[in-house]
Enzyme design. Structure first.
Site, PDB file in Angstrom:
ATOM      1  N   HIS A 153       0.814  -1.220   0.000  1.00  0.00           N
ATOM      2  CA  HIS A 153       0.000   0.000   0.000  1.00  0.00           C
ATOM      3  C   HIS A 153       0.848   1.271   0.000  1.00  0.00           C
ATOM      4  O   HIS A 153       0.340   2.353  -0.284  1.00  0.00           O
ATOM      5  CB  HIS A 153      -0.977  -0.001   1.185  1.00  0.00           C
ATOM      6  CG  HIS A 153      -0.370   0.269   2.515  1.00  0.00           C
ATOM      7  ND1 HIS A 153      -0.012  -0.727   3.392  1.00  0.00           N
ATOM      8  CD2 HIS A 153      -0.056   1.428   3.141  1.00  0.00           C
ATOM      9  CE1 HIS A 153       0.472  -0.190   4.491  1.00  0.00           C
ATOM     10  NE2 HIS A 153       0.463   1.114   4.365  1.00  0.00           N
ATOM     11  N   ASP A 183       0.240  -7.662   1.513  1.00  0.00           N
ATOM     12  CA  ASP A 183       0.652  -6.265   1.633  1.00  0.00           C
ATOM     13  C   ASP A 183       2.175  -6.129   1.610  1.00  0.00           C
ATOM     14  O   ASP A 183       2.774  -5.454   2.449  1.00  0.00           O
ATOM     15  CB  ASP A 183       0.085  -5.642   2.914  1.00  0.00           C
ATOM     16  CG  ASP A 183       0.174  -4.124   2.884  1.00  0.00           C
ATOM     17  OD1 ASP A 183       0.275  -3.559   1.788  1.00  0.00           O
ATOM     18  OD2 ASP A 183       0.164  -3.510   3.977  1.00  0.00           O
ATOM     19  N   SER A 260       4.957   2.569   7.782  1.00  0.00           N
ATOM     20  CA  SER A 260       4.590   1.353   7.058  1.00  0.00           C
ATOM     21  C   SER A 260       5.694   0.902   6.118  1.00  0.00           C
ATOM     22  O   SER A 260       6.275   1.706   5.391  1.00  0.00           O
ATOM     23  CB  SER A 260       3.310   1.584   6.250  1.00  0.00           C
ATOM     24  OG  SER A 260       2.198   1.685   7.094  1.00  0.00           O
TER      25      SER A 260
END
Length: 454
Positions: A153, A183, A260
């Site tokens: 993402h 992911d 992230s």
């Protein structure tokens, strides 16, 4: 004033208010010799100096003379302790490291990632406009020749990606491949003759609740190469959406937008996870703090290698069918199930004997009531390429079973989406990575936790 020492009584004077009777003359007052000045200051200065000496009994000091006349001194204590030096160490797995040592050993292996994408929309006049969107994330170096791991993402939809090292060196990066289900994504930069410093990969299987962990990342997209630490709050934290499990390492390490894709280090400085999300609130709106998640490195390391070699994860199970809800096809006589309106010739389903018009009612031990159930069952990570499952289906009113061996997504024909009878877009293959988990992890955290780190 009063003093218990009779011998010092002469040092004190006693003054009383005197109110004479009417007509009585006021007696003359004997002059009182003024007290010596500076005694009170000396007492206060002595107390202050004593307090400083008690509070800072270890260390050297420097003095400031009393500017009122040099009759007192103010002393500030300064520590003589020698400043600690962070030893440069190599991550070997055989020694527990301090957080400064972990940072020193790994900061050059961590990267900040900035990606840009172009969003198309319309203004109030109906004119088509384009606007550039910038997002930031983190990552870590997998190999010395420039392969870098991050979250899917972080770079999803990006038209350009740049990677920056701790020393400020910036590279243009190419997206090698990604996987929505887990992911994860792999980037590639060309470091030229200067090889990059890769991290040391550990094992998430040995992570225990209560152990110290830390991450180095890019919080808020501008506080680059920040280290935050905490403990493992839970291992194998299973998060489910429509039967699709996500097993995470739960931590209380401070994780914010921009973290992230960064590495989660154990106390030996090894990477044991990929930081992927922070929850900011529960589903009912209750604020949440100290809830972060990381993908266990054991779950995705082979997939990262797969992407590096093949550009995608080739182990996803491939069935080779297009499905719709059986309730839309009353001629089958089946009210719930997954109707096969297309079976790819030569694909796993075709080889197992399934035909267009069949209605799947079970995959393995999972009951199928709709087309989504097939997507979730095949893409639930319970099956991978090469696995075999028993398929229960209905044909011409009769119930049959067959054993189907899943193929690899590498075998999937490159076709475009087709339309179903109600005009909605349907995937020609229910088991592609993008369809096996239709919402993606970011949508999951938005629905259930109120947000996700970018």
């Amino acid at each position: 004033m009063y003093n218990d020492n009779e011998n010092e009584r002469s040092n004190y004077e006693y003054h009383y208010s005197y109110r004479p009777e009417s007509g009585e003359p006021i007696p003359a007052l004997t002059p009182v010799e003024p007290k010596k000045r500076g005694r009170g200051k000396k007492i206060v200065a002595g107390v202050l100096c004593g307090a400083l000496l008690i509070g800072g009994s270890v260390g050297a000091g420097w003095m400031l003379k009393d500017v009122t006349g040099g009759r007192g001194e103010t002393q500030v204590m300064v520590s003589e302790r020698e400043l600690a030096k962070v030893e440069t160490v190599s991550v070997s797995g055989g020694k527990v490291l301090t957080f400064p040592e972990i940072y020193n050993a790994n900061v050059d292996s961590c990267v900040s990632i900035n990606s840009s994408s172009v969003a198309t929309g319309y203004n109030i006049f109906g004119q088509k406009i384009q606007q550039e969107a910038i997002s930031s994330g983190s990552g870590f170096v997998l190999t010395a020749d420039g392969y870098i791991a991050t979250n899917c993402h972080v770079i999803s939809g990006a038209s350009s990606v740049q990677v920056t090292l701790n020393d400020g060196t910036t590279y243009d990066a190419t997206v090698v491949g990604s996987d929505v289900d887990y992911d994860i994504a792999v980037l590639k930069v060309d470091p030229g003759e200067t090889m990059l410093k890769p991290v040391v990969i550990g094992s998430s299987a040995g992570v225990n609740v209560g152990e110290s962990v830390c991450t180095i990342g890019n919080p808020l997209g501008e506080l680059t190469f920040s280290l935050t630490h905490g403990i493992v709050s839970c291992v194998d934290r299973e998060i489910n959406l429509d039967g699709t499990p996500f097993n995470m390492i739960q931590v209380d390490t401070a994780i914010n937008p921009g973290n992230s894709g960064g590495p989660l280090f154990n106390d030996h400085g090894e990477v044991v996870g990929i930081v992927t999300a922070k929850t900011s609130s529960a589903g009912n709106g209750t604020a949440a703090e100290g809830l972060g998640f990381a993908i266990p490195i054991d779950d995705v390391m082979n997939m990262l290698k797969d992407i590096m070699e093949n550009g995608q994860v080739t182990t996803h199970a491939y069935m080779g069918v297009s499905v719709d809800n059986a309730s839309r096809y009353p001629q089958t006589g089946v009210r719930s199930g997954a109707y096969l309106y297309e079976v790819v010739e030569g694909g796993p389903a075709d080889q197992a004997g399934l035909q267009a018009g069949d209605v799947i009612t079970m995959v393995g031990t999972t009951t199928i009531t709709s087309s989504t159930d097939v997507t979730n069952a095949v893409g639930s990570k319970s099956y991978k390429a090469g696995d075999t499952a028993t398929i229960t289906y209905v044909r011409d009113g009769q119930v049959y079973t067959t054993d189907l061996t899943f193929g690899s997504t590498m075998d999937k024909p490159q076709t475009t989406a087709t339309s179903s009878q109600d005009g909605q877009q349907q995937s020609p293959d229910t088991t592609t990575p993008s369809d096996s988990y239709p919402y993606g992890m970011e949508e999951f955290f938005r629905r259930y936790f109120g947000g996700m780190a970018s």
